[in-house]
Scaffold this motif. Structure first.
Motif, PDB file in Angstrom:
ATOM      1  N   LEU A  16       0.978  -1.194   0.103  1.00 22.86           N
ATOM      2  CA  LEU A  16       0.037  -0.062   0.101  1.00 22.86           C
ATOM      3  C   LEU A  16       1.047   1.147   0.146  1.00 22.86           C
ATOM      4  N   LEU A  17       2.267   1.209   0.274  1.00 26.72           N
ATOM      5  CA  LEU A  17       3.162   2.561   0.465  1.00 26.72           C
ATOM      6  C   LEU A  17       3.074   3.187  -1.213  1.00 26.72           C
ATOM      7  N   GLN A  18       2.875   2.387  -1.978  1.00 28.00           N
ATOM      8  CA  GLN A  18       3.191   2.739  -3.179  1.00 28.00           C
ATOM      9  C   GLN A  18       1.957   3.677  -3.923  1.00 28.00           C
ATOM     10  N   LEU A  19       0.477   3.707  -3.088  1.00 30.43           N
ATOM     11  CA  LEU A  19      -0.061   4.795  -2.770  1.00 30.43           C
ATOM     12  C   LEU A  19      -0.128   6.110  -2.729  1.00 30.43           C
ATOM     13  N   PRO A  20      -0.384   7.568  -3.474  1.00 30.84           N
ATOM     14  CA  PRO A  20      -0.134   8.774  -3.296  1.00 30.84           C
ATOM     15  C   PRO A  20      -0.717   8.946  -1.872  1.00 30.84           C
ATOM     16  N   TRP A  21      -0.803   8.608  -0.449  1.00 28.08           N
ATOM     17  CA  TRP A  21      -1.370   9.001   0.584  1.00 28.08           C
ATOM     18  C   TRP A  21      -1.222  10.826   0.804  1.00 28.08           C
ATOM     19  N   GLN A  22      -0.487  11.309  -0.092  1.00 31.92           N
ATOM     20  CA  GLN A  22      -0.032  12.529   0.318  1.00 31.92           C
ATOM     21  C   GLN A  22      -1.367  13.128  -0.143  1.00 31.92           C
ATOM     22  N   LEU A  23      -1.875  12.863  -1.069  1.00 32.53           N
ATOM     23  CA  LEU A  23      -2.947  13.586  -1.707  1.00 32.53           C
ATOM     24  C   LEU A  23      -4.674  12.723  -0.743  1.00 32.53           C
ATOM     25  N   PRO A  24      -5.470  14.316  -1.264  1.00 31.03           N
ATOM     26  CA  PRO A  24      -6.613  13.909  -0.915  1.00 31.03           C
ATOM     27  C   PRO A  24      -7.451  13.219  -2.279  1.00 31.03           C
ATOM     28  N   LEU A  25      -8.205  11.662  -1.692  1.00 24.96           N
ATOM     29  CA  LEU A  25      -8.638  10.933  -2.339  1.00 24.96           C
ATOM     30  C   LEU A  25      -9.337  11.070  -4.226  1.00 24.96           C
ATOM     31  N   GLU A  26      -9.952  12.472  -3.225  1.00 24.95           N
ATOM     32  CA  GLU A  26     -10.477  12.868  -4.476  1.00 24.95           C
ATOM     33  C   GLU A  26      -9.414  13.172  -5.749  1.00 24.95           C
ATOM     34  N   GLU A  27      -8.185  13.745  -5.547  1.00 26.20           N
ATOM     35  CA  GLU A  27      -7.019  13.985  -6.482  1.00 26.20           C
ATOM     36  C   GLU A  27      -5.803  13.262  -7.000  1.00 26.20           C
ATOM     37  N   TRP A  28      -6.494  11.793  -6.550  1.00 25.16           N
ATOM     38  CA  TRP A  28      -5.688  10.830  -6.865  1.00 25.16           C
ATOM     39  C   TRP A  28      -5.390  10.868  -8.557  1.00 25.16           C
ATOM     40  N   PRO A  29      -4.271   9.978  -9.241  1.00 20.08           N
ATOM     41  CA  PRO A  29      -4.313  10.247 -10.504  1.00 20.08           C
ATOM     42  C   PRO A  29      -4.471   8.945 -10.963  1.00 20.08           C
ATOM     43  N   GLU A  30      -5.066   9.225 -12.160  1.00 19.28           N
ATOM     44  CA  GLU A  30      -6.399   8.392 -12.836  1.00 19.28           C
ATOM     45  C   GLU A  30      -5.341   6.755 -12.887  1.00 19.28           C
ATOM     46  N   HIS A  31      -4.075   6.563 -13.367  1.00 19.62           N
ATOM     47  CA  HIS A  31      -3.420   4.851 -13.598  1.00 19.62           C
ATOM     48  C   HIS A  31      -3.343   4.532 -11.959  1.00 19.62           C
ATOM     49  N   HIS A  32      -4.150   5.394 -10.648  1.00 19.98           N
ATOM     50  CA  HIS A  32      -3.523   5.092  -9.686  1.00 19.98           C
ATOM     51  C   HIS A  32      -5.063   3.867  -9.293  1.00 19.98           C
ATOM     52  N   LEU A  33      -5.783   4.229  -9.624  1.00 23.15           N
ATOM     53  CA  LEU A  33      -7.362   4.346  -9.759  1.00 23.15           C
ATOM     54  C   LEU A  33      -8.136   2.522 -10.726  1.00 23.15           C
ATOM     55  N   VAL A  34      -9.052   2.336 -10.168  1.00 21.98           N
ATOM     56  CA  VAL A  34      -9.775   1.125 -10.803  1.00 21.98           C
ATOM     57  C   VAL A  34     -11.044   1.219 -11.601  1.00 21.98           C
ATOM     58  N   PRO A  35     -11.417   1.356 -12.740  1.00 22.95           N
ATOM     59  CA  PRO A  35     -12.987   2.094 -12.606  1.00 22.95           C
ATOM     60  C   PRO A  35     -13.729   0.593 -12.390  1.00 22.95           C
ATOM     61  N   LEU A  36     -14.738   0.801 -11.559  1.00 21.93           N
ATOM     62  CA  LEU A  36     -15.128  -0.224 -11.199  1.00 21.93           C
ATOM     63  C   LEU A  36     -16.612   0.795 -10.814  1.00 21.93           C
ATOM     64  N   PRO A  37     -18.162   0.302 -10.639  1.00 18.98           N
ATOM     65  CA  PRO A  37     -19.258   0.694 -10.262  1.00 18.98           C
ATOM     66  C   PRO A  37     -19.116   1.194  -8.770  1.00 18.98           C
ATOM     67  N   ARG A  38     -19.591   1.652  -8.127  1.00 20.01           N
ATOM     68  CA  ARG A  38     -19.639   2.207  -6.949  1.00 20.01           C
ATOM     69  C   ARG A  38     -20.847   2.536  -6.190  1.00 20.01           C
ATOM     70  N   GLY A  39     -21.424   3.102  -5.256  1.00 16.89           N
ATOM     71  CA  GLY A  39     -22.540   2.030  -4.561  1.00 16.89           C
ATOM     72  C   GLY A  39     -22.804   3.775  -4.308  1.00 16.89           C
ATOM     73  N   ILE A  40     -24.030   4.951  -3.901  1.00 16.32           N
ATOM     74  CA  ILE A  40     -23.942   5.971  -2.900  1.00 16.32           C
ATOM     75  C   ILE A  40     -22.791   6.011  -1.456  1.00 16.32           C
ATOM     76  N   SER A  41     -22.221   7.068  -1.914  1.00 18.36           N
ATOM     77  CA  SER A  41     -21.569   6.821  -1.066  1.00 18.36           C
ATOM     78  C   SER A  41     -21.383   8.467   0.077  1.00 18.36           C
ATOM     79  N   ARG A  42     -21.747   8.623   1.876  1.00 21.32           N
ATOM     80  CA  ARG A  42     -21.638   9.888   1.844  1.00 21.32           C
ATOM     81  C   ARG A  42     -20.334  10.348   1.909  1.00 21.32           C
ATOM     82  N   HIS A  43     -19.631   9.034   1.714  1.00 21.47           N
ATOM     83  CA  HIS A  43     -17.669   9.421   2.155  1.00 21.47           C
ATOM     84  C   HIS A  43     -17.111   9.146   0.782  1.00 21.47           C
TER      85      HIS A  43
END
Length: 435
Positions: A16-43
């Protein structure tokens, strides 16, 4: 404050150390993310890749993050269908040293989809009913374990196929509470929240034109309550049967198995005059029966075989003078301390010696084919149940064996017959150690 990982496995922080923890989750670069469907969340929730794994990352305050992590660990120990907690990350700061919210990390459940995304596909009502059945089963399992969810919804539940059936998994445990036992009021409150949340999300999908026109959101929310109550009644009601009608108990266990529940403990008690038998079932996690049967008898079988053999073992124990209810080691073990009560290992040894071995040996080796002793005994129990149902009384194991040998086995054409010189399994019959 330094970045800290609380993890279930020492390997996870390294991945998990390879992930950009110094960035807010909304700003994580696309190359770290996996496009999967999500439900509605308050977070804020994102799916990310960590090594070969896909993980769900949820940003929230430290205290609720740690609490949810511990709740998910508790559900995992109870064998409840829920996502696996991997780690909590605290002490996050951005490049300017400003604090960021903590993060809860769970493993993505492979092959799963949020319930909400399933309903967005305008699926047929029959499929929707099956999905709701699976969600009702999940709620019952949670309540039997003492867990009040507090936020059951289509967004907080994952759907996955399970051996041709539908299975539901809890995703969000943030609002949950784990108790030794839930009161009727706690269960009904949780159920009412589920009804309101599910109907509300279906109304939302209806407004967006994503719901099948024949589906009534209000009726569907009410349906899950009805399905839940029928399941709860079947699982928790006490049954009273006439003495000697042990195939009635078998019938009840089969119904529970068909509903997706394994019987963990059969509390069987006879009335003072011996004319009735009371039966109360409990449920347990998968694999439990294999472990218990191996511990008690030394028989190493498949799970379904073990479940069937343990049911027979407990039913047989109930006929023994030195039996104490619950002493088969399949639950609380109530009654083991009763004066004169035999230890479960002793009773299991007696069952293997006096029931299991003689029954299997009554079948000629040349007719057994490739069936191992556990599978053969399972088949004999099935045949006994069938004959007892037809006769409307328990015909007994000896009569079932005779009928099976005379009328069933001669018709079986097994391509792998057992050697004539090997009437018993290699190493002989297992005998549990007496303590």
């Amino acid at each position: 404050m330094a970045l800290q990982f609380s993890a279930t496995n020492p390997e996870h922080p390294a991945l998990l150390l390879q992930l950009p923890w110094q960035l807010p989750l909304e700003e994580w670069p696309e190359h770290h993310l996996v496009p999967l469907p999500r439900g509605i969340s308050r977070h804020v929730v994102r799916y990310a890749r960590a090594g070969d794994e896909v993980v769900a990352v949820k940003e929230l305050a430290e205290r609720p993050a740690v609490r949810e992590y511990e709740l998910l660990l508790g559900l995992d120990r109870l064998g409840i269908p829920a996502v696996d907690p991997l780690a909590v990350v605290t002490g996050r700061t951005d490049a300017a040293g400003e604090p960021l919210e903590s993060v809860l990390i769970t493993r993505h459940l492979g092959g799963s989809l949020p319930y909400r995304s399933m309903f967005e596909t305008t699926m047929r009502p029959a499929t929707m009913h099956r999905l709701m059945d699976a969600l009702a089963v999940l709620l019952v399992r949670l309540h039997l374990a003492g867990f009040a969810w507090g936020d059951c919804s289509l967004s907080n539940t994952l759907f996955r196929r399970d051996a041709g059936a539908y299975a539901a998994y809890l995703v969000d445990a943030e609002t949950g509470e784990l108790h030794p036992r839930l009161s009727t009021g706690q269960r009904e409150y949780d159920l009412d929240l589920a009804r309101v949340n599910i109907s509300g999300e279906l109304l939302d999908l209806e407004a967006a034109g994503a719901l099948h026109p024949s589906v009534d959101p209000i009726e569907f929310g009410q349906e899950i309550c009805a399905r839940y109550r029928s399941l709860w009644e079947e699982l928790t009601r006490t049954s009273v049967y006439p003495a000697g009608k042990y195939h009635y108990i078998d019938r009840r266990i089969r119904r529970l198995n068909d509903l997706g529940f394994d019987v963990a403990e059969m509390h069987i008690a006879s009335s003072s005059n011996g004319d009735t038998v009371t039966f109360v079932p409990k449920v347990v996690d998968a694999g439990h029966h294999q472990r218990q049967l191996l511990r008690l008898t030394g028989l190493d079988t498949e799970e379904n075989q073990a479940r069937r053999l343990l049911n027979d073992l407990e039913s047989w124990m109930a006929t023994q003078d030195d039996y104490a209810p619950g002493s088969a080691g399949r639950g609380t073990g109530r009654g083991e301390g009763r004066p004169g009560a035999a230890r479960p290992e002793v009773l299991a040894h007696r069952w293997v010696r006096d029931v299991f071995r003689p029954t299997v040996r009554a079948v000629p080796p040349e007719l057994r084919g490739s069936m191992d002793p556990a599978e053969l005994y399972h088949e004999l129990l099935e045949h006994r149940w069938f004959l007892s149902e037809r006769a409307q009384h328990d015909i007994g194991l000896e009569a079932a064996v005779k009928d099976y040998v005379a009328n069933i086995l001669p018709e079986v054409r097994d391509p792998r017959p057992a050697p004539a010189d090997a009437p018993e399994p290699p190493g002989g019959w297992p005998v549990p150690e007496q303590r």
